[in-house]
Design a protein around this motif. Sequence first.
Motif, PDB file in Angstrom:
ATOM      1  N   LEU A  12     102.847 -37.039  43.327  1.00 25.87           N
ATOM      2  CA  LEU A  12     102.557 -38.082  44.310  1.00 25.87           C
ATOM      3  C   LEU A  12     102.301 -37.491  45.694  1.00 25.87           C
ATOM      4  O   LEU A  12     101.460 -38.000  46.443  1.00 25.87           O
ATOM      5  N   ALA A  13     103.008 -36.419  46.032  1.00 26.71           N
ATOM      6  CA  ALA A  13     102.821 -35.802  47.347  1.00 26.71           C
ATOM      7  C   ALA A  13     101.434 -35.183  47.500  1.00 26.71           C
ATOM      8  O   ALA A  13     100.941 -35.020  48.622  1.00 26.71           O
ATOM      9  N   ALA A  14     100.803 -34.854  46.383  1.00 24.88           N
ATOM     10  CA  ALA A  14      99.500 -34.200  46.432  1.00 24.88           C
ATOM     11  C   ALA A  14      98.337 -35.181  46.459  1.00 24.88           C
ATOM     12  O   ALA A  14      97.181 -34.756  46.559  1.00 24.88           O
ATOM     13  N   LEU A  15      98.631 -36.491  46.381  1.00 28.84           N
ATOM     14  CA  LEU A  15      97.569 -37.484  46.268  1.00 28.84           C
ATOM     15  C   LEU A  15      97.442 -38.314  47.536  1.00 28.84           C
ATOM     16  O   LEU A  15      98.439 -38.588  48.218  1.00 28.84           O
ATOM     17  N   GLN A  16      96.228 -38.731  47.824  1.00 30.29           N
ATOM     18  CA  GLN A  16      95.947 -39.637  48.929  1.00 30.29           C
ATOM     19  C   GLN A  16      95.143 -40.817  48.399  1.00 30.29           C
ATOM     20  O   GLN A  16      94.360 -40.672  47.454  1.00 30.29           O
ATOM     21  N   PRO A  17      95.310 -41.997  49.008  1.00 29.73           N
ATOM     22  CA  PRO A  17      94.545 -43.164  48.542  1.00 29.73           C
ATOM     23  C   PRO A  17      93.042 -42.956  48.675  1.00 29.73           C
ATOM     24  O   PRO A  17      92.564 -42.216  49.545  1.00 29.73           O
ATOM     25  N   THR A  18      92.305 -43.608  47.813  1.00 30.60           N
ATOM     26  CA  THR A  18      90.846 -43.595  47.909  1.00 30.60           C
ATOM     27  C   THR A  18      90.412 -44.331  49.178  1.00 30.60           C
ATOM     28  O   THR A  18      91.185 -45.063  49.794  1.00 30.60           O
ATOM     29  N   GLY A  19      89.161 -44.127  49.564  1.00 28.37           N
ATOM     30  CA  GLY A  19      88.636 -44.791  50.756  1.00 28.37           C
ATOM     31  C   GLY A  19      88.424 -46.280  50.542  1.00 28.37           C
ATOM     32  O   GLY A  19      88.528 -46.793  49.418  1.00 28.37           O
ATOM     33  N   GLY A  20      88.128 -46.975  51.631  1.00 27.68           N
ATOM     34  CA  GLY A  20      87.947 -48.412  51.566  1.00 27.68           C
ATOM     35  C   GLY A  20      86.514 -48.805  51.261  1.00 27.68           C
ATOM     36  O   GLY A  20      85.570 -48.047  51.504  1.00 27.68           O
ATOM     37  N   GLU A  21      86.355 -49.987  50.692  1.00 32.28           N
ATOM     38  CA  GLU A  21      85.043 -50.590  50.468  1.00 32.28           C
ATOM     39  C   GLU A  21      85.179 -52.097  50.609  1.00 32.28           C
ATOM     40  O   GLU A  21      86.265 -52.652  50.419  1.00 32.28           O
ATOM     41  N   THR A  22      84.112 -52.753  50.971  1.00 26.28           N
ATOM     42  CA  THR A  22      84.127 -54.204  51.161  1.00 26.28           C
ATOM     43  C   THR A  22      83.544 -54.877  49.928  1.00 26.28           C
ATOM     44  O   THR A  22      82.437 -54.544  49.491  1.00 26.28           O
ATOM     45  N   VAL A  23      84.311 -55.816  49.361  1.00 24.75           N
ATOM     46  CA  VAL A  23      83.885 -56.488  48.133  1.00 24.75           C
ATOM     47  C   VAL A  23      84.023 -57.995  48.306  1.00 24.75           C
ATOM     48  O   VAL A  23      84.777 -58.488  49.149  1.00 24.75           O
ATOM     49  N   ALA A  24      83.296 -58.744  47.471  1.00 21.08           N
ATOM     50  CA  ALA A  24      83.412 -60.196  47.474  1.00 21.08           C
ATOM     51  C   ALA A  24      84.777 -60.606  46.926  1.00 21.08           C
ATOM     52  O   ALA A  24      85.424 -59.853  46.171  1.00 21.08           O
ATOM     53  N   LEU A  25      85.208 -61.798  47.316  1.00 14.64           N
ATOM     54  CA  LEU A  25      86.551 -62.256  46.939  1.00 14.64           C
ATOM     55  C   LEU A  25      86.873 -62.109  45.449  1.00 14.64           C
ATOM     56  O   LEU A  25      87.933 -61.588  45.101  1.00 14.64           O
ATOM     57  N   PRO A  26      86.001 -62.567  44.521  1.00 12.24           N
ATOM     58  CA  PRO A  26      86.372 -62.464  43.100  1.00 12.24           C
ATOM     59  C   PRO A  26      86.615 -61.035  42.637  1.00 12.24           C
ATOM     60  O   PRO A  26      87.373 -60.800  41.703  1.00 12.24           O
ATOM     61  N   GLU A  27      85.928 -60.067  43.293  1.00  5.38           N
ATOM     62  CA  GLU A  27      86.079 -58.663  42.891  1.00  5.38           C
ATOM     63  C   GLU A  27      87.314 -58.015  43.493  1.00  5.38           C
ATOM     64  O   GLU A  27      87.654 -56.876  43.138  1.00  5.38           O
ATOM     65  N   ALA A  28      87.986 -58.700  44.400  1.00  2.00           N
ATOM     66  CA  ALA A  28      89.130 -58.103  45.092  1.00  2.00           C
ATOM     67  C   ALA A  28      90.431 -58.266  44.324  1.00  2.00           C
ATOM     68  O   ALA A  28      91.431 -57.635  44.660  1.00  2.00           O
ATOM     69  N   TRP A  29      90.438 -59.103  43.294  1.00  7.50           N
ATOM     70  CA  TRP A  29      91.667 -59.296  42.516  1.00  7.50           C
ATOM     71  C   TRP A  29      92.181 -57.974  41.941  1.00  7.50           C
ATOM     72  O   TRP A  29      91.412 -57.153  41.438  1.00  7.50           O
ATOM     73  N   ASN A  30      93.455 -57.738  42.062  1.00  6.12           N
ATOM     74  CA  ASN A  30      94.150 -56.548  41.544  1.00  6.12           C
ATOM     75  C   ASN A  30      93.793 -55.272  42.301  1.00  6.12           C
ATOM     76  O   ASN A  30      94.237 -54.191  41.920  1.00  6.12           O
ATOM     77  N   ARG A  31      93.017 -55.374  43.366  1.00  8.61           N
ATOM     78  CA  ARG A  31      92.740 -54.226  44.218  1.00  8.61           C
ATOM     79  C   ARG A  31      93.774 -54.201  45.339  1.00  8.61           C
ATOM     80  O   ARG A  31      94.462 -55.196  45.608  1.00  8.61           O
ATOM     81  N   VAL A  32      93.867 -53.072  46.036  1.00 11.27           N
ATOM     82  CA  VAL A  32      94.847 -52.908  47.109  1.00 11.27           C
ATOM     83  C   VAL A  32      94.127 -53.017  48.447  1.00 11.27           C
ATOM     84  O   VAL A  32      93.120 -52.327  48.680  1.00 11.27           O
ATOM     85  N   LEU A  33      94.646 -53.867  49.322  1.00 10.98           N
ATOM     86  CA  LEU A  33      94.021 -54.084  50.617  1.00 10.98           C
ATOM     87  C   LEU A  33      94.022 -52.790  51.442  1.00 10.98           C
ATOM     88  O   LEU A  33      95.041 -52.118  51.558  1.00 10.98           O
ATOM     89  N   ALA A  34      92.868 -52.484  52.025  1.00  5.46           N
ATOM     90  CA  ALA A  34      92.771 -51.348  52.939  1.00  5.46           C
ATOM     91  C   ALA A  34      92.805 -51.799  54.393  1.00  5.46           C
ATOM     92  O   ALA A  34      92.938 -50.969  55.295  1.00  5.46           O
ATOM     93  N   ALA A  35      92.666 -53.091  54.633  1.00  8.45           N
ATOM     94  CA  ALA A  35      92.729 -53.662  55.984  1.00  8.45           C
ATOM     95  C   ALA A  35      93.406 -55.019  55.878  1.00  8.45           C
ATOM     96  O   ALA A  35      93.240 -55.721  54.875  1.00  8.45           O
ATOM     97  N   PRO A  36      94.187 -55.409  56.889  1.00  2.00           N
ATOM     98  CA  PRO A  36      94.893 -56.681  56.810  1.00  2.00           C
ATOM     99  C   PRO A  36      93.954 -57.883  56.802  1.00  2.00           C
ATOM    100  O   PRO A  36      92.815 -57.794  57.291  1.00  2.00           O
ATOM    101  N   VAL A  37      94.431 -58.980  56.251  1.00  2.00           N
ATOM    102  CA  VAL A  37      93.689 -60.233  56.270  1.00  2.00           C
ATOM    103  C   VAL A  37      94.266 -61.098  57.378  1.00  2.00           C
ATOM    104  O   VAL A  37      95.440 -61.480  57.339  1.00  2.00           O
ATOM    105  N   VAL A  38      93.443 -61.390  58.383  1.00  2.00           N
ATOM    106  CA  VAL A  38      93.849 -62.184  59.539  1.00  2.00           C
ATOM    107  C   VAL A  38      93.150 -63.542  59.467  1.00  2.00           C
ATOM    108  O   VAL A  38      91.940 -63.612  59.206  1.00  2.00           O
TER     109      VAL A  38
END
Length: 405
Positions: A12-38
Amino acid sequence: MLPVAEARARILAALQPTGGETVALPEAWNRVLAAPVVARLTQPPAAVSAMDGYALRAADGAEGAVLRVIGAAPAGHPFAGTLGAGEAVRIFTGGVVPAGADAILLQEDATPGEGPDSPTVLVREAVRPGRWIRPQGLDFRAGDTLLSAGRRLTARDIGLAAAANHPWLTVHRAPRVAILATGDEIVLPGEPLPAGGIVSSNAHALAALVLAAGGVPLVLPIATDREESITAAAAAARGCDMLVTTGGASVGEHDLIQKALAPQGLAVDFWKIAMRPGKPLIWGRLGETPLLGLPGNPVSALACAVLFLWPALARLSGLPAAPPPFRRAVTGADLPANDGREDYMRATVSAGPEGQVVVTAAQRQDSSMLRVLAGADALLRRLPHAPALPAGSEVEVLVLTEIGL
C-alpha cells in the motif's frame, strides 16, 4: 518470511491513486470522488408543504374556523398572491407555501365547502405554526459540501449529486489491471484438456475480483513455462496500473516469473510471506508498473488476492490505504492450535441465538479445493502460534460478502 500485515503495508505504501477524470452521473457509481461535490442550489429552494391540505395563517387555524379558499398551489405551480386573514390556499405535497402562510391544515382534518363568493374550508383540528412545512434549505444550501473527495459513490450519493444540480462528477480513473496466468499445464475453460493439464480458473476469478473492486481487468493470453513467453505476455501490460501474475512465483525449476522478468527491469521487494494458504507471493515493480505475483494454486491465489490485491485496488481507486475490514465473531466449532504461519481458514457465517456472528471453519482446508472456497463466505484468521480454541471462543473474521466478494 514476511508477516502478512507488513507485506500489505509495503504494498500500500508503494501505491498512489490514479488521476482524476470527469464522467457523467450514471458512470460515477462505485467510483471514488477526486473532488468534493458542492451544492449548486438550495434544497428545497423555498418553503414547501410536506402534505396535501391547505396553507393558512396559524392565527386563523382554530378548530371550527371557516376560511375562504382563494387559490391552489400544486407542486411546480406556486400561488402568486399573498394570503391574508381568514384565507387559505389549497396546497399539495411539494407545493410552495404561499406568502403570508405559516401552517398547513391536513386535508383529512378539513371539510371543504361552498361559500357565496368562493370555496371555503372548515378547520376540524387546530393547526400549529410551522407544522407540515419543510423550510427553505432543510436538506442543504448552495455552497454546502455534500460529498467529500475520497468517498466511493453509492446509488444514494448519485441521487444527492443529481439533486445538487451536478450532471458530471470528477472521480479517480478506474485502475487498469493486467492479469497473466502462467504454466504449461493450464488451458482456457472449454478447451480440450491434455494429459496432466488443468483448466485455468485463476485469471477469471481475479478478473471478477478486479471488477468487484471497481477496476478494469485485462486478461492476457496464458504464458507457457518459457522465459520468452512470459516476457512477451508481460510486455502487453504496459500502460496498465498493475500487473498481476498467477503461477511461477516460487523458485522451483518451472517458477520463472522472477527469472524471466529480471532482465526486463523487475525489482522485487519481497517474495515470501508467512501465511497459509499462499506462501510464495511476489511484490515489486516491472519498470514503472507495480507487479503482484500470486501463487498458482487456485485457493492460495484467491486468498492472497483478497488480502493484498483488494486493498491495493482500493488504494489505486482513490481510497485511503487500509487493511480489509476484519470483525469479531465467535467460532461455531473447536479450532486446533496453529503453527508459525498466519492461517486464513475458509468458513461460513451464521447468526447465533443472541444475534452474535458465528463463524464455522470448513472441516477440510486443502488449498486446492475451490468448491470449499466458493461455499465459504468468510476467512477466519488465526495468528501464528494461536492456541487451540473451544467452540464459542472469540476470533477474527473477514466476511467476504461485506466487501462485495
